[in-house]
Design a protein around this motif. Structure first.
Motif, PDB file in Angstrom:
ATOM      1  N   PRO A 176     -42.609  -8.229  29.236  1.00 32.43           N
ATOM      2  CA  PRO A 176     -42.432  -7.227  30.877  1.00 32.43           C
ATOM      3  C   PRO A 176     -41.699  -6.689  30.842  1.00 32.43           C
ATOM      4  O   PRO A 176     -40.934  -6.884  30.061  1.00 32.43           O
ATOM      5  CB  PRO A 176     -42.754  -9.133  31.643  1.00 32.43           C
ATOM      6  N   THR A 177     -41.248  -5.999  31.853  1.00 36.62           N
ATOM      7  CA  THR A 177     -40.347  -4.874  32.392  1.00 36.62           C
ATOM      8  C   THR A 177     -39.487  -6.019  33.582  1.00 36.62           C
ATOM      9  O   THR A 177     -40.678  -6.149  34.496  1.00 36.62           O
ATOM     10  CB  THR A 177     -40.689  -3.389  32.875  1.00 36.62           C
ATOM     11  N   TYR A 178     -38.149  -6.297  33.470  1.00 34.44           N
ATOM     12  CA  TYR A 178     -37.717  -6.584  34.380  1.00 34.44           C
ATOM     13  C   TYR A 178     -36.649  -5.478  35.279  1.00 34.44           C
ATOM     14  O   TYR A 178     -36.310  -4.840  34.849  1.00 34.44           O
ATOM     15  CB  TYR A 178     -36.722  -8.015  34.509  1.00 34.44           C
ATOM     16  N   SER A 179     -37.337  -5.821  36.769  1.00 36.70           N
ATOM     17  CA  SER A 179     -36.589  -4.444  37.315  1.00 36.70           C
ATOM     18  C   SER A 179     -35.753  -4.940  38.725  1.00 36.70           C
ATOM     19  O   SER A 179     -36.875  -6.249  39.646  1.00 36.70           O
ATOM     20  CB  SER A 179     -37.540  -3.657  37.847  1.00 36.70           C
ATOM     21  N   GLU A 180     -35.114  -4.851  39.396  1.00 31.53           N
ATOM     22  CA  GLU A 180     -34.116  -4.834  40.547  1.00 31.53           C
ATOM     23  C   GLU A 180     -33.517  -3.888  41.443  1.00 31.53           C
ATOM     24  O   GLU A 180     -33.198  -3.061  40.375  1.00 31.53           O
ATOM     25  CB  GLU A 180     -33.592  -6.652  40.502  1.00 31.53           C
ATOM     26  N   VAL A 181     -33.939  -4.247  42.214  1.00 26.22           N
ATOM     27  CA  VAL A 181     -33.189  -2.814  43.502  1.00 26.22           C
ATOM     28  C   VAL A 181     -31.487  -3.363  43.930  1.00 26.22           C
ATOM     29  O   VAL A 181     -31.494  -4.176  44.373  1.00 26.22           O
ATOM     30  CB  VAL A 181     -34.010  -2.215  44.872  1.00 26.22           C
ATOM     31  N   PHE A 182     -30.385  -2.286  43.752  1.00 26.31           N
ATOM     32  CA  PHE A 182     -29.312  -2.852  44.318  1.00 26.31           C
ATOM     33  C   PHE A 182     -28.996  -2.013  44.893  1.00 26.31           C
ATOM     34  O   PHE A 182     -28.588  -0.594  44.914  1.00 26.31           O
ATOM     35  CB  PHE A 182     -28.598  -3.405  43.083  1.00 26.31           C
ATOM     36  N   PRO A 183     -27.435  -2.320  45.755  1.00 27.12           N
ATOM     37  CA  PRO A 183     -26.907  -1.619  46.238  1.00 27.12           C
ATOM     38  C   PRO A 183     -25.874  -0.541  45.406  1.00 27.12           C
ATOM     39  O   PRO A 183     -25.673  -1.142  44.444  1.00 27.12           O
ATOM     40  CB  PRO A 183     -25.889  -1.407  46.993  1.00 27.12           C
ATOM     41  N   CYS A 184     -26.074   0.859  45.527  1.00 30.02           N
ATOM     42  CA  CYS A 184     -25.184   1.930  44.591  1.00 30.02           C
ATOM     43  C   CYS A 184     -24.302   1.544  44.873  1.00 30.02           C
ATOM     44  O   CYS A 184     -23.257   2.783  45.369  1.00 30.02           O
ATOM     45  CB  CYS A 184     -25.381   3.304  44.774  1.00 30.02           C
ATOM     46  N   VAL A 185     -23.367   0.825  44.409  1.00 30.54           N
ATOM     47  CA  VAL A 185     -21.793   0.303  44.136  1.00 30.54           C
ATOM     48  C   VAL A 185     -21.330   0.081  42.886  1.00 30.54           C
ATOM     49  O   VAL A 185     -22.360  -0.724  42.872  1.00 30.54           O
ATOM     50  CB  VAL A 185     -21.881  -0.169  45.771  1.00 30.54           C
ATOM     51  N   PRO A 186     -20.061  -0.076  43.021  1.00 34.95           N
ATOM     52  CA  PRO A 186     -19.406  -0.735  41.559  1.00 34.95           C
ATOM     53  C   PRO A 186     -19.826  -2.294  41.740  1.00 34.95           C
ATOM     54  O   PRO A 186     -19.629  -2.864  40.921  1.00 34.95           O
ATOM     55  CB  PRO A 186     -18.413  -0.366  41.239  1.00 34.95           C
ATOM     56  N   SER A 187     -19.083  -3.168  42.531  1.00 34.39           N
ATOM     57  CA  SER A 187     -19.148  -4.305  42.889  1.00 34.39           C
ATOM     58  C   SER A 187     -21.032  -5.055  42.078  1.00 34.39           C
ATOM     59  O   SER A 187     -21.153  -5.989  41.733  1.00 34.39           O
ATOM     60  CB  SER A 187     -18.856  -4.814  44.017  1.00 34.39           C
ATOM     61  N   THR A 188     -22.203  -4.176  42.504  1.00 34.61           N
ATOM     62  CA  THR A 188     -23.494  -4.140  42.222  1.00 34.61           C
ATOM     63  C   THR A 188     -23.642  -4.947  40.910  1.00 34.61           C
ATOM     64  O   THR A 188     -24.208  -5.466  39.821  1.00 34.61           O
ATOM     65  CB  THR A 188     -24.251  -3.430  41.932  1.00 34.61           C
ATOM     66  N   ALA A 189     -22.139  -4.138  39.696  1.00 35.24           N
ATOM     67  CA  ALA A 189     -22.282  -4.615  37.805  1.00 35.24           C
ATOM     68  C   ALA A 189     -22.437  -6.177  37.956  1.00 35.24           C
ATOM     69  O   ALA A 189     -23.288  -6.171  36.531  1.00 35.24           O
ATOM     70  CB  ALA A 189     -21.206  -3.990  37.440  1.00 35.24           C
ATOM     71  N   GLU A 190     -21.589  -6.501  38.452  1.00 32.65           N
ATOM     72  CA  GLU A 190     -21.719  -8.328  38.306  1.00 32.65           C
ATOM     73  C   GLU A 190     -23.157  -9.500  38.453  1.00 32.65           C
ATOM     74  O   GLU A 190     -23.326  -9.409  37.363  1.00 32.65           O
ATOM     75  CB  GLU A 190     -20.980  -8.939  39.153  1.00 32.65           C
ATOM     76  N   ALA A 191     -23.740  -8.643  39.247  1.00 33.41           N
ATOM     77  CA  ALA A 191     -25.406  -8.938  39.084  1.00 33.41           C
ATOM     78  C   ALA A 191     -25.863  -8.643  38.724  1.00 33.41           C
ATOM     79  O   ALA A 191     -27.073  -9.132  37.510  1.00 33.41           O
ATOM     80  CB  ALA A 191     -26.041  -8.701  40.247  1.00 33.41           C
ATOM     81  N   GLY A 192     -25.688  -7.363  37.843  1.00 37.73           N
ATOM     82  CA  GLY A 192     -26.230  -6.316  36.874  1.00 37.73           C
ATOM     83  C   GLY A 192     -26.882  -7.455  35.298  1.00 37.73           C
ATOM     84  O   GLY A 192     -27.573  -7.120  34.658  1.00 37.73           O
ATOM     85  N   ARG A 193     -25.280  -7.811  35.111  1.00 32.20           N
ATOM     86  CA  ARG A 193     -24.610  -8.180  33.737  1.00 32.20           C
ATOM     87  C   ARG A 193     -25.703  -9.466  34.296  1.00 32.20           C
ATOM     88  O   ARG A 193     -26.104 -10.698  32.953  1.00 32.20           O
ATOM     89  CB  ARG A 193     -22.885  -8.435  33.701  1.00 32.20           C
ATOM     90  N   ARG A 194     -25.676 -10.619  35.372  1.00 28.78           N
ATOM     91  CA  ARG A 194     -25.929 -11.976  35.598  1.00 28.78           C
ATOM     92  C   ARG A 194     -27.634 -11.438  35.278  1.00 28.78           C
ATOM     93  O   ARG A 194     -28.837 -12.136  33.694  1.00 28.78           O
ATOM     94  CB  ARG A 194     -26.279 -11.853  36.986  1.00 28.78           C
ATOM     95  N   LEU A 195     -28.550  -9.948  35.251  1.00 24.48           N
ATOM     96  CA  LEU A 195     -29.678  -9.945  35.570  1.00 24.48           C
ATOM     97  C   LEU A 195     -30.159  -9.998  33.730  1.00 24.48           C
ATOM     98  O   LEU A 195     -30.820 -10.232  32.995  1.00 24.48           O
ATOM     99  CB  LEU A 195     -30.478  -8.732  36.223  1.00 24.48           C
TER     100      LEU A 195
END
Length: 148
Positions: A16-35
């Protein structure tokens, strides 16, 4: 770095491909790393997590710095059994990524150089839907080292 125009289409059967929408702000990197770390863990590819986290951090930083988009989509997929792709999709196709050559005193400008250094390959695909240019995906791939 290839830039390809392609229709947005469903991924073929397989992983599968996993995908999630996030705000386009630098602090999104933390949630992106967790995903990214979580998805790689589900695929038993923990050895790629540090490199993938660095990639996603740099791609999110670039999107938040160089596009006016309010949101981005993080995509983690397996284009083949031996590759993992991490990408950031934004709705700003006119702002294509470029490698820059930051000076010794510059505090930024090395993000894509880091991506190029840790990824096996990287690029940018323009996103076309219903005949219209809708955005771009900046992506990087890592070899899994297995043939499952």
């Amino acid at each position: 770095m290839p830039i390809l125009k392609k229709e947005v289409e469903a991924a073929p059967a397989g992983h599968p491909t996993y995908s999630e929408v996030f705000p386009c702000v630098p602090s999104t990197a933390e949630a992106g790393r967790r995903l990214v770390r979580g998805v790689l863990g589900m695929w038993h590819l923990d050895a790629l997590a540090d490199r993938a986290e660095l990639i996603v951090t740099e791609l999110i930083a670039n999107a938040s710095r160089h596009t006016p988009c309010p949101v981005i989509r993080l995509v983690v997929g397996r284009p083949s059994e031996t590759r993992v792709r991490v990408g950031i999709v934004d709705e700003e196709p006119s702002r294509l990524p470029e490698l820059s050559h930051a000076g010794e005193e510059d505090e930024s400008g090395r993000g894509l150089l880091l991506v190029e250094a840790v990824a096996d390959c990287w690029g940018c695909d323009l996103q076309i839907a219903r005949g219209r240019l809708r955005g771009k995906e900046v992506w990087a791939e890592l070899q899994t080292g297995s043939t499952e």
